[in-house]
Design an enzyme around this catalytic site. Sequence first.
Site, short mmCIF file in Angstrom:
data_model
loop_
_atom_site.label_atom_id
_atom_site.label_comp_id
_atom_site.label_asym_id
_atom_site.label_seq_id
_atom_site.Cartn_x
_atom_site.Cartn_y
_atom_site.Cartn_z
N LYS A 37 0.84 -1.22 0.00
CA LYS A 37 0.00 0.00 0.00
C LYS A 37 0.87 1.26 0.00
O LYS A 37 0.64 2.18 -0.78
CB LYS A 37 -0.92 0.02 1.23
CG LYS A 37 -1.94 -1.09 1.25
CD LYS A 37 -2.85 -1.00 2.45
CE LYS A 37 -2.15 -1.19 3.78
NZ LYS A 37 -1.48 -2.48 3.96
N THR A 38 1.87 1.27 0.88
CA THR A 38 2.71 2.46 0.97
C THR A 38 3.53 2.61 -0.32
O THR A 38 3.74 3.71 -0.81
CB THR A 38 3.62 2.38 2.22
OG1 THR A 38 2.76 2.20 3.35
CG2 THR A 38 4.43 3.63 2.41
N ASP A 221 -2.31 7.74 3.41
CA ASP A 221 -1.92 6.36 3.75
C ASP A 221 -2.46 6.06 5.15
O ASP A 221 -2.72 6.97 5.94
CB ASP A 221 -0.38 6.26 3.73
CG ASP A 221 0.10 4.81 3.63
OD1 ASP A 221 -0.73 3.91 3.38
OD2 ASP A 221 1.31 4.57 3.79
N GLU A 222 -2.64 4.78 5.45
CA GLU A 222 -3.13 4.35 6.78
C GLU A 222 -4.51 4.96 7.08
O GLU A 222 -4.76 5.44 8.19
CB GLU A 222 -2.13 4.74 7.89
CG GLU A 222 -0.70 4.32 7.61
CD GLU A 222 -0.32 2.99 8.23
OE1 GLU A 222 -1.22 2.28 8.70
OE2 GLU A 222 0.87 2.65 8.20
N GLN A 253 -5.67 -3.34 10.66
CA GLN A 253 -4.57 -2.67 11.37
C GLN A 253 -5.02 -1.40 12.07
O GLN A 253 -4.20 -0.54 12.38
CB GLN A 253 -3.44 -2.36 10.40
CG GLN A 253 -2.77 -3.62 9.86
CD GLN A 253 -1.56 -3.27 9.01
OE1 GLN A 253 -0.57 -2.75 9.49
NE2 GLN A 253 -1.66 -3.55 7.73
N ARG A 602 5.03 -7.22 11.06
CA ARG A 602 6.22 -6.39 10.80
C ARG A 602 7.40 -7.26 10.40
O ARG A 602 8.37 -6.79 9.84
CB ARG A 602 6.65 -5.58 12.05
CG ARG A 602 5.65 -4.60 12.64
CD ARG A 602 5.10 -3.65 11.66
NE ARG A 602 3.84 -4.17 11.12
CZ ARG A 602 3.28 -3.74 10.00
NH1 ARG A 602 3.87 -2.82 9.28
NH2 ARG A 602 2.15 -4.26 9.56
P1 ATP Z 1 1.63 -2.14 5.98
O1 ATP Z 1 0.22 -2.67 5.91
O2 ATP Z 1 2.41 -2.84 7.02
O3 ATP Z 1 1.69 -0.66 6.05
P2 ATP Z 1 2.06 -1.97 3.15
O4 ATP Z 1 0.85 -2.59 2.54
O5 ATP Z 1 2.13 -0.51 3.17
O6 ATP Z 1 2.31 -2.58 4.59
P3 ATP Z 1 4.63 -1.80 1.92
O7 ATP Z 1 5.35 -1.37 3.12
O8 ATP Z 1 4.35 -0.84 0.84
O9 ATP Z 1 3.30 -2.56 2.37
O10 ATP Z 1 5.38 -3.03 1.26
C1 ATP Z 1 5.81 -4.15 2.04
C2 ATP Z 1 7.14 -4.66 1.49
O11 ATP Z 1 6.93 -5.29 0.24
C3 ATP Z 1 8.13 -3.55 1.23
O12 ATP Z 1 9.41 -4.04 1.56
C4 ATP Z 1 8.01 -3.31 -0.26
O13 ATP Z 1 9.20 -2.78 -0.78
C5 ATP Z 1 7.73 -4.69 -0.78
N1 ATP Z 1 6.93 -4.73 -2.04
C6 ATP Z 1 5.71 -4.19 -2.22
N2 ATP Z 1 5.27 -4.44 -3.48
C7 ATP Z 1 6.22 -5.15 -4.10
C8 ATP Z 1 6.36 -5.72 -5.43
N3 ATP Z 1 5.43 -5.60 -6.34
N4 ATP Z 1 7.50 -6.40 -5.68
C9 ATP Z 1 8.46 -6.55 -4.75
N5 ATP Z 1 8.40 -6.04 -3.49
C10 ATP Z 1 7.29 -5.35 -3.16
MG MG Z 2 2.21 0.87 4.80
#
Ligand code: ATP
Ligand code: MG
Length: 658
Positions: A37-38, A221-222, A253, A602
Site C-alpha cells: 500500500k505504501t 496512507d493508513e 490494522q 512487521r
Molecule cells: P503495511 O500494511 O504494514 O503498512 P504496506 O501494505 O504498506 O504494509 P509496503 O510497506 O508498501 O506494504 O510493502 C511491504 C514490502 O513489500 C516492502 O518491503 C516493499 O518494498 C515490498 N513490495 C511491495 N510491493 C512489491 C512488489 N510488487 N514487488 C516486490 N516487493 C514489493
Molecule cells: Mg504501509
Amino acid sequence: MNTPTDDILKNLTEDQLTAVTHLDGPMLVVAGAGSGKTRVVTRRIAFLISQRIWPSQILAMTFTNRAAREMQERIGRLVGDVPRHVGTFHSCCARFLRQYVEALDDGRTKDFVIFDADDQKALLKQCLNDQPATGGLLPGAISDLISRAKSACLTPHDILAKEAWDNAETVLEVCQAYENRLRAQNAVDFDDLLLLVARLLRERPAIREIIHNHFRYLLVDEYQDTNHLQYELLKLLVNPANNNIHATGDPDQCIYSWRGADYSNIMNFEHDFPNAVIVRLEKNFRSSEHILNVASRLISNNLNRIDKTLIPAIAADDPQKVRLVTVGSDRDEGLWIARRIKTLHLNGNPYRTMAVFYRTNRQSRALEEALVRAAIPYQIIGGLRFYARREIKDLLAFLRLKVNPADRISLERVAAFRGGVGPKTLAAIEQCAREQHLEAFTLLCQPDFAHRWQKKNAKVLDFANWCRQLHDLPCTPVGQAVAAVHDFADFTHHAYDREGTPEARQENLQEMITNAIHYEREHDQAGLNEFLQEVALVADVDTHDLDRDTVIMMTLHCAKGLEFPYVFIAGVEEDYLPHANTVADPDQVEEERRLFFVGITRGREEVALLNARSRPSWDGDWGRQPSRFLRELPMDDIIHTTFNVNNPTVPKPTFRRW
Ligand code: ATP
Ligand code: MG
C-alpha cells in the site's frame, strides 16, 4: 534507455499498477499488511509528477514524520522533484494554519505557538487553580476529555452529556477557560491544528476555493486510523469537482480507536465518494509463509471484520517457523532475546535488522537491562521523548517567548528557571501589563519598566533587565539564535534536581543546537518560528536514528507501517496483551488482537513471541498467564520452546493446547 516512468512502474503487480496509474476520481486501495500500500502511494505520487502534474499540486498525508520523510526520499529518487506537501496531518495543517489563521478572526496571529501535552497540562492546572472547588479534578483527565471532543468534532458538553462526571459544571468552565487562555496566549494545541483548518475550510469559502484550486491530488496512507476530525478534514479538502482522493488502508490494522480512530471510515469510502474505484491487493511481499499463517489465523478470530487472506508473494526455500518461547521470568525473557540477537549478529545480520516490541513502555526497562548486559547497542523509540526532557523544554521556553511574548506558559517556565520571581509576582506583573494593554513579557522588556512597574522590588527589576537581554538576542539565523539563547541562559550553572547527569543534559542541549544548525542549512529562509513548529510536531517514532546500527525497541503502537527482518514480541501474556484495561470489553479485545497482528506482520524472516511464567509485581503476585491469543495460533507454523535459567519458584500455568 530507461525513462523515469519505467523506474516508477517497475516491480509492481497488475493491481498495484492499476492503483499507481489511476489519474482522476476517487480511489480506495484496501489491502492486508505488507501488500505494498505504501509503495503504491509513493509510486503514484512519482507517476503523477511524471505526467506533468506540478509537485506543489499534490498533498499527501500520513501519520508519522518518519513515514513522510521516507516517502519524500523515495519520490526524490524516482523523479528528482520532492513535493513540499508530503507530511503528517499535523504538519500539513500547521502550514495551512500559519498562512490563513488570521482569517479566523479569533485573535490568533501567524506567530501562534503549538502547545504540546505538557504545556496543555500546565495551562489546565492554571485554569483549575482559578476554580474555587475542583473536587479532585486532574488536568490529565480534562485534557483527555478536550482531545476526545475535538477529535470527534464534538464539544466537551456533548461528551459530558453521555458520560457521568461528578462536577460537570466545573469541568465545562475549566474547558472554556482553557480555550480562552489558549487564544489569549496565541497558542493552539495539537488537535486545534486540524480543527481550525477544518473550520477555515468550512466557514471561509474563499480560502476553501484557494485550497481546492491549489491541490489537485490528495493522497492518504493508513486511512484505517483516521479519526472523525481527520475524516471531516479530508472531505473538506477534496475538491468536489474532481473528487481526486486516493486512500490506502487495512481495517485489520486499526489500532488507534482509543484515540478516536474509526475504521468504518474505510467501509464508508464508497458511500462518501460515489464511483470510487476500489483496488484490493492480495499478495504479501514482506513476510514468510509461516509468519503470514500465524498472523492470518490470529486475526480470523476477530468477529468484526471482513475476511481476507494474506498470500505470500515469494516462497522462501526454508522459511523459519514462528518461535514461541515460554521463559521462566522477565530476566529470562531479556536473556533469551539478547542471546538470539547476538547469534543473529554473529551470523552477519546488522543490529538494525532486529526489533523488540512490547505492549507498554514500562516493559522496556527489564529488556533494556538485558541488552546493556550483553553489550548490544539499542535505541528506544518513544521512551522519554527528547523534546520532553526538562532542559530541552527550558531552552524551548526561552525561544518560544522570543517569538510569541503572549506565551504565558513559557514565561512561567523561564521565570522558574531564573528564580526570584514566583507565581504571585508574575500574576501582579501580568495585571500591571493588562492595564497598560501589553503582554507581561513585553512589559518586562520595556526600557522604562521600572517607571511603569512603580514598585521598587530589586528582584523584579533584575528579572526585567534579564528578560530585555533575552528579547534583544537575534532570532535569525536559527542555529545562531538557539546557540545564543543557550549561552545566555547559562545552563551549566543551573541546578536540576531530577535524575540525569549534567553531562547528559549538556549533550542534549548541544544536540538541540546542532539540530537547529541543520535546520538552518536545509531551510535558508525559515525563521525561529518555523523551527519551533517542526520541533513541536516531532512524534515519538521520529527520534529513530537510521544511521546508527542498533536494535530498535518500541511499543507495538509505534511499530505500525514499519518492517524488520527479525522481530521479537515480549510479554505475550494476559494483562499485557490483551492489556488489563481492555479485557472487559470485547471490542477492545479485538483491537488488542489487531495490535498483536500488526506486531507479527512487521517481521520479514523470523518472529519470536515470548511469554514469561513470572514477573515481579507490586502486589507480590508474580505468576503470569499466557495470552489468550496464543491459543488461537496454528501449531503447524510454530516451534514452541522453553527457557528457564533464573529458575522461578511459582507453579507453571498450563496452556490448553501445548
Ligand atoms: P503495511 O500494511 O504494514 O503498512 P504496506 O501494505 O504498506 O504494509 P509496503 O510497506 O508498501 O506494504 O510493502 C511491504 C514490502 O513489500 C516492502 O518491503 C516493499 O518494498 C515490498 N513490495 C511491495 N510491493 C512489491 C512488489 N510488487 N514487488 C516486490 N516487493 C514489493
Ligand atoms: Mg504501509
